[in-house]
Scaffold this motif. Structure first.
Motif: not given
Ligand code: 2AM
Ligand code: CA
Ligand code: CA
Ligand code: CA
Length: 258
Positions: A23-27, A35-44, A94-95
């Protein structure tokens, strides 16, 4: 609540989470670097962990929770019932790919695995295990993979291990195998071992939530999961791990010890 009822409830929660993700796919994902540009966290990542922790606390107030994004407890020992949550395993996938990530949950009692879940969301494949009942994919029993030697099978590993020099033995192990495969999700790599698609998964610095469901899967399939030095995996700290068929595991530990 008995194990069977817990299993049904967790599977229901996971289906709700899958529907939420779709449901949130296009948000907007609100991507942040940790800690780095390949260590991400999203709202999801945050929202999924928050939702699961809320459900667990409402239904099982006595239980303890270990989660990646900080909504759980500061767990110092494995007494009682402990939940492990990785809300999105493979956040970079995921990103970047919008696929090849998993939602993972495990439940351990007194340090013994009881329930494990690795949900490949975009392919709608829910891998699950209840202690003593093997491993299932969408309810269908997985077969026990052939006990291949290192030289007779493929090996999965991480780009951190293959591209850096910290453990040169791992590249030799890759060279000794039929070939190396990398997916970027510890959970989905563990599934490759569980299905017999690769005969080993070798990874460094994995956290308890990366390992907990997969370790139960290995036990249920007669496969082996240990640290690089052949010591048992410690679900209270980071581990360098080998998940493998019994024969490949022996070959790999021998090469890591050299
Ligand atoms: P994550 O997406 O939940 O953070 C990528 O190779 C895999 O390793 C993913 O399962 C990822 O989990 C995990 N991972 C992320 N950061 C890591 C790190 N610093 N060391 C080891 N594994 C990591
Ligand atoms: Ca992460
Ligand atoms: Ca992870
Ligand atoms: Ca994660």
């Amino acid at each position: 609540m008995n194990l069977k009822d817990r299993d049904s409830l967790i599977q229901k929660w996971l289906v709700e989470i899958k529907e939420y993700i779709i449901e949130q796919k296009n948000t907007d994902l609100n991507i942040e670097e940790k800690t780095a540009d390949n260590d991400l966290v999203t709202r999801m990542d945050k929202s999924i962990e928050e939702q699961l922790v809320k459900k667990i606390r409402e239904t099982f107030p006595e239980d303890k929770i270990v989660g990646e994004e900080g909504y759980g407890d500061d767990v110092k020992d494995l007494t009682g019932t402990v939940w492990f949550i990785d809300p999105i395993d493979g956040t970079l996938n995921f990103v970047m790919q919008q696929e090849n990530f998993a939602v993972m949950i495990a439940v351990y009692t007194e340090g013994v695995g009881q329930l494990g879940y690795i949900y490949d969301i975009t392919h709608d494949k829910l891998y699950s295990s209840t202690k003593g009942d093997g491993v299932r994919c969408n309810g269908q029993q997985l077969e026990i993979p052939l006990d291949l030697n290192l030289s007779k099978g493929l090996v999965a590993s991480s780009s951190a291990l293959m591209c850096k020099d910290q453990y040169p033995a791992v590249r030799k192990i890759g060279a000794e195998s039929l070939g190396v495969r990398m997916l970027g999700s510890a959970g989905l790599e563990t599934i490759e071992v569980a299905k017999g698609n690769v005969s080993a998964y070798i990874a460094s610095n994995l956290k308890p939530w990366d390992i907990a469901p997969g370790l139960l899967f290995m036990e249920e399939l007669g496969m082996t999961g240990t640290q690089f030095d052949n010591q048992p995996i410690d679900l209270l700290q980071n581990n360098n791990i080998v998940f493998a068929t019994k024969n490949a595991h022996k070959d790999i530990i021998d090469m890591l010890e050299k």
